[in-house]
Write a protein that holds these residues in place. Structure first.
Motif, short mmCIF file in Angstrom:
data_model
loop_
_atom_site.label_atom_id
_atom_site.label_comp_id
_atom_site.label_asym_id
_atom_site.label_seq_id
_atom_site.Cartn_x
_atom_site.Cartn_y
_atom_site.Cartn_z
N GLU A 1 0.85 -1.19 0.00
CA GLU A 1 0.00 0.00 0.00
C GLU A 1 0.89 1.24 0.00
OE1 GLU A 1 -3.66 0.18 2.31
OE2 GLU A 1 -3.16 -1.80 3.13
N PRO A 2 1.37 1.68 -1.16
CA PRO A 2 2.31 2.81 -1.19
C PRO A 2 1.66 4.16 -0.92
CG PRO A 2 1.81 2.08 -3.42
CD PRO A 2 1.17 1.09 -2.50
N VAL A 3 0.38 4.34 -1.32
CA VAL A 3 -0.23 5.66 -1.21
C VAL A 3 -0.36 6.12 0.25
CG1 VAL A 3 -2.30 7.02 -1.70
CG2 VAL A 3 -1.42 5.43 -3.41
N PRO A 4 -0.96 5.35 1.16
CA PRO A 4 -1.05 5.83 2.55
C PRO A 4 0.31 6.03 3.21
CG PRO A 4 -1.75 3.55 2.39
CD PRO A 4 -1.64 4.05 1.00
N LEU A 5 1.30 5.21 2.86
CA LEU A 5 2.62 5.39 3.47
C LEU A 5 3.32 6.63 2.91
CD1 LEU A 5 3.80 3.63 5.69
CD2 LEU A 5 1.97 2.49 4.46
N LEU A 6 3.08 6.94 1.64
CA LEU A 6 3.60 8.20 1.10
C LEU A 6 2.98 9.39 1.82
CD1 LEU A 6 3.73 7.53 -2.75
CD2 LEU A 6 5.66 8.13 -1.29
N MET A 7 1.70 9.29 2.12
CA MET A 7 1.03 10.37 2.84
C MET A 7 1.55 10.47 4.28
SD MET A 7 -2.85 9.83 1.45
CE MET A 7 -3.47 11.00 2.64
N VAL A 8 1.87 9.34 4.89
CA VAL A 8 2.47 9.38 6.23
C VAL A 8 3.80 10.12 6.20
CG1 VAL A 8 3.54 7.95 8.01
CG2 VAL A 8 1.30 7.33 7.09
N ALA A 9 4.66 9.78 5.22
CA ALA A 9 5.94 10.46 5.10
C ALA A 9 5.76 11.95 4.82
CB ALA A 9 6.77 9.81 3.99
N ALA A 10 4.82 12.28 3.92
CA ALA A 10 4.57 13.69 3.60
C ALA A 10 4.07 14.46 4.81
CB ALA A 10 3.56 13.79 2.46
N THR A 11 3.24 13.82 5.64
CA THR A 11 2.73 14.48 6.84
C THR A 11 3.86 14.84 7.79
OG1 THR A 11 0.63 13.30 6.66
CG2 THR A 11 1.19 14.24 8.82
N TRP A 12 4.77 13.91 8.02
CA TRP A 12 5.87 14.18 8.93
C TRP A 12 6.83 15.22 8.37
CZ3 TRP A 12 5.90 13.54 13.84
CH2 TRP A 12 5.16 12.51 14.43
N TYR A 13 7.06 15.18 7.05
CA TYR A 13 7.89 16.23 6.43
C TYR A 13 7.24 17.60 6.61
CZ TYR A 13 11.06 12.95 4.08
OH TYR A 13 12.02 12.00 3.80
N LEU A 14 5.93 17.68 6.45
CA LEU A 14 5.23 18.95 6.61
C LEU A 14 5.29 19.43 8.05
CD1 LEU A 14 2.06 18.45 4.37
CD2 LEU A 14 3.88 20.13 4.04
#
Length: 310
Positions: free
Chosen positions: A254-267
């Motif tokens: 499931e790449p999409v939710p994990l990409l969003m997790v990474a993006a959230t922490w970067y933000l």
């Protein structure tokens, strides 16, 4: 009564102007359209199962993800500190009257600014292969020191070194521009007062240069935080992006939710850095604005009052 006096007495004050503010209806139309599109996007994202919101919330505070955040912060801090120190040295070398120092600094900037950071990180990852054994000793004699790089696990060190050397090339130009922005009269005045070169730089030049240095340096810190996602080229696989996308997402498909997790922490981290940058800029810009603060206005009014009683 003269004619002039009689005519002037009959003149009345002009009526106040009834100013009507200029209306901008299209601004409201554009705002409504943008809000409608944003609302449609949020609704679509909330109802789209491809986003995997349950997986997103499950892994947002996962221990492995938090480890990646911590390692990313370490990479950012260590690389920026080393990059700033090397940048100061390179900036001084660029401003030095010594042609050798100027040439060495120029070549360094030419190489590290002229090649992509990803290529540089790949090269640093291959250093243990290129220089597998490091030996120091007497020529044609015994070896005094021997180090086998392939036997060491140093991807974190190589990642920090690769990021720092690339960052130093950009920081050198930022610091040089800040120093050159200070008028030469400031240094000449300090020298006339008997200050040494070190004291002049510390008390006169650098405090004024920081107004120019701080904003781009803050941008470089934020950029460094995001550039750490490229350390997989070293390869170093314990940063936030590597753990979230290359480890967890590859395991659960499931790449999409994990990409969003990474993006959230970067933000989140970027937002904190932006707040710190704002206060640093405000601190070093004191005295640069011509607008008087409330404290300055109160002090000025008090001084005028005391002066009137003298």
């Amino acid at each position: 009564m003269s004619a002039d006096e009689s005519s002037s007495s009959t003149v009345t004050d002009p009526a106040p102007i009834d100013a009507v503010p200029l209306r901008h209806p299209w601004r409201w139309v554009a705002a409504i359209v943008i809000l409608a599109l944003f609302g449609l996007f949020l609704y679509g994202a909330a109802t789209n199962p491809a986003y995997g919101w349950s997986t997103y919330f499950e892994y947002l505070f996962n221990d492995r993800i938090l480890l990646g955040v911590f390692n990313t912060l370490q990479l950012t801090v260590y690389s920026m500190l080393l990059g700033i120190v090397l940048g100061v040295v390179l900036a001084v070398m660029r401003l030095s009257p010594n042609p050798v120092f100027r040439s060495v600094s120029w070549v360094f900037l030419w190489v590290f600014r002229g090649t992509p950071i990803y290529v540089q990180l790949v090269f640093w990852g291959l250093v243990p292969t290129i220089y597998s054994n490091i030996q120091l000793g007497v020529p044609f004699g015994p070896s005094l020191f021997h180090l086998n790089l392939q036997s060491l696990s140093i991807p974190f060190v190589l990642a920090c070194l690769g990021l720092a050397l690339n960052e130093a090339a950009y920081m050198a130009e930022i610091i040089r521009a800040g120093i050159l922005s200070v008028p030469e009269g400031q240094s000449e005045a300090s020298t006339a007062l008997g200050m040494s070169w070190t004291l002049t730089m510390r008390r006169t030049v650098l405090p004024q240069a920081m107004r120019v240095i701080i904003p781009p340096t803050g941008n470089e810190v934020i950029s460094m935080l995001k550039t750490t996602s490229l350390v997989t080229a070293v390869p170093y696989s314990y940063d936030l992006y590597s753990i979230a996308v290359r480890e967890v997402a590859a395991r659960i498909f499931e790449p999409v939710p994990l990409l969003m997790v990474a993006a959230t922490w970067y933000l989140v981290v970027t937002s904190i850095l932006m707040v710190g940058q704002f206060y640093l800029e405000r601190h070093f810009s004191r005295g640069a604005s011509r607008k008087l603060t409330t404290k300055q206005l109160d002090a000025l009014a008090k001084a005028q009052t005391e002066g009137g009683h003298v």
